[in-house]
Enzyme design. Sequence first.
Site, PDB file in Angstrom:
ATOM      1  N   LYS A  33       0.845  -1.196   0.000  1.00  0.00           N
ATOM      2  CA  LYS A  33       0.000   0.000   0.000  1.00  0.00           C
ATOM      3  C   LYS A  33       0.878   1.242   0.000  1.00  0.00           C
ATOM      4  CE  LYS A  33      -0.409  -0.026   5.070  1.00  0.00           C
ATOM      5  NZ  LYS A  33      -1.323  -0.039   6.218  1.00  0.00           N
ATOM      6  N   TYR A 253      17.509  29.091   6.072  1.00  0.00           N
ATOM      7  CA  TYR A 253      16.416  29.764   6.762  1.00  0.00           C
ATOM      8  C   TYR A 253      16.617  29.728   8.279  1.00  0.00           C
ATOM      9  CZ  TYR A 253      13.653  29.690   2.433  1.00  0.00           C
ATOM     10  OH  TYR A 253      13.198  29.891   1.157  1.00  0.00           O
TER      11      TYR A 253
END
Length: 375
Positions: A33, A253
């Site tokens: 999955k 950042y």
Amino acid sequence: MRPARALIDLGALQDNYLLARRLGGGKAVAVIKADAYGHGAVHCARALEGIADAFGVACIEEAIELREAGISAPILLLEGFLDADELPLIDRYAFWTAVASPWQRDALARYTPAAPLHVWLKLDSGMHRLGLSPDDFARALQQLSSDPKIGSVVAMSHLARADELDSDFSETQRQVFEAATRDFTGPTSFNNSPALLGWPGIRSDWVRPGLMLYGANPFPLDAPIPHVLRPVMQLESKVIAVRDLPAGEAVGYGARFTAPVPMRIGVVAMGYADGYPQLAPNGTPVVVDGVATRLIGRVSMDMLTVDLTDLPQAGVGSAVVFWGHQPLPTPSQIAQACGTSGYALLCGIKRVRRDYIAAPAAAATRDPAAAHALG
């Protein structure tokens, strides 16, 4: 072309599956999955078809993708159908379906299939997510087992805390499951990856390996697990720029990393939009041109920065590997360093190109005990 890629070793996938089936002692549903936990469901299914007893997916869209790609092995809908309108598709594509809620049981009773359906009836043994209560389960098991519209029934449940080796809750769930199936003569399914690796006393006819197929450890890294898993994915990219950073200057950042001394840094084409953890801390291990170094600064959407100060040979175009086979950092090691799980780490991979290493021929005849030496 952007150099970020995930290199997928299909031979390692096969070996991990063979190990899971050997540990289970019966049959094994290969859980693919979520696009095979980020590894590519169709490619992984093709590599395992002819070896795997069945495949497990979360929803009918994932199952149809496999069928239309030519996968003929049984495919189990682990959550069952999410709407009664999916029953004709289950019938048409010959999917196996879980029945895990009362409404699914009732919808199935009203439906007349063209051919008998194969059902996995789920007991809630303590997970308290999906599954019928013990009383409802017993009635449904009896009804389904005698219904001519049903070709076969597997009794299943799911372990909630099998990745906690110091918890006795898995034993509690085992007792609930065995009590509920005591008079049932058909096959059972209980064990997931952590149960297979850490709870050898819990047995079932069908096992459902997921994370371990991809070579990631479901336990804390210091857990005494004797079985060696082969990581299937190697995540890599390249240095695209080199900067000299004066002492006292920050990179990226938020100025999360400030150079304590003059440093040489590499900018790498890899970011959180590719699935690399945004919150990976300074010092997370990476490998550049085969030499261990570290991540520095905050991971941004498309780039991150690494320390090249002690790697004078490294420069633009240098190969950067984030995880893979030992002695590289493994997915489990990176997940722990980043405060996440191997499940989230691998399922989060996106945008990067996937290249595949073909599996060796005659994989089904390989000895999984030889492929997975016991420590």
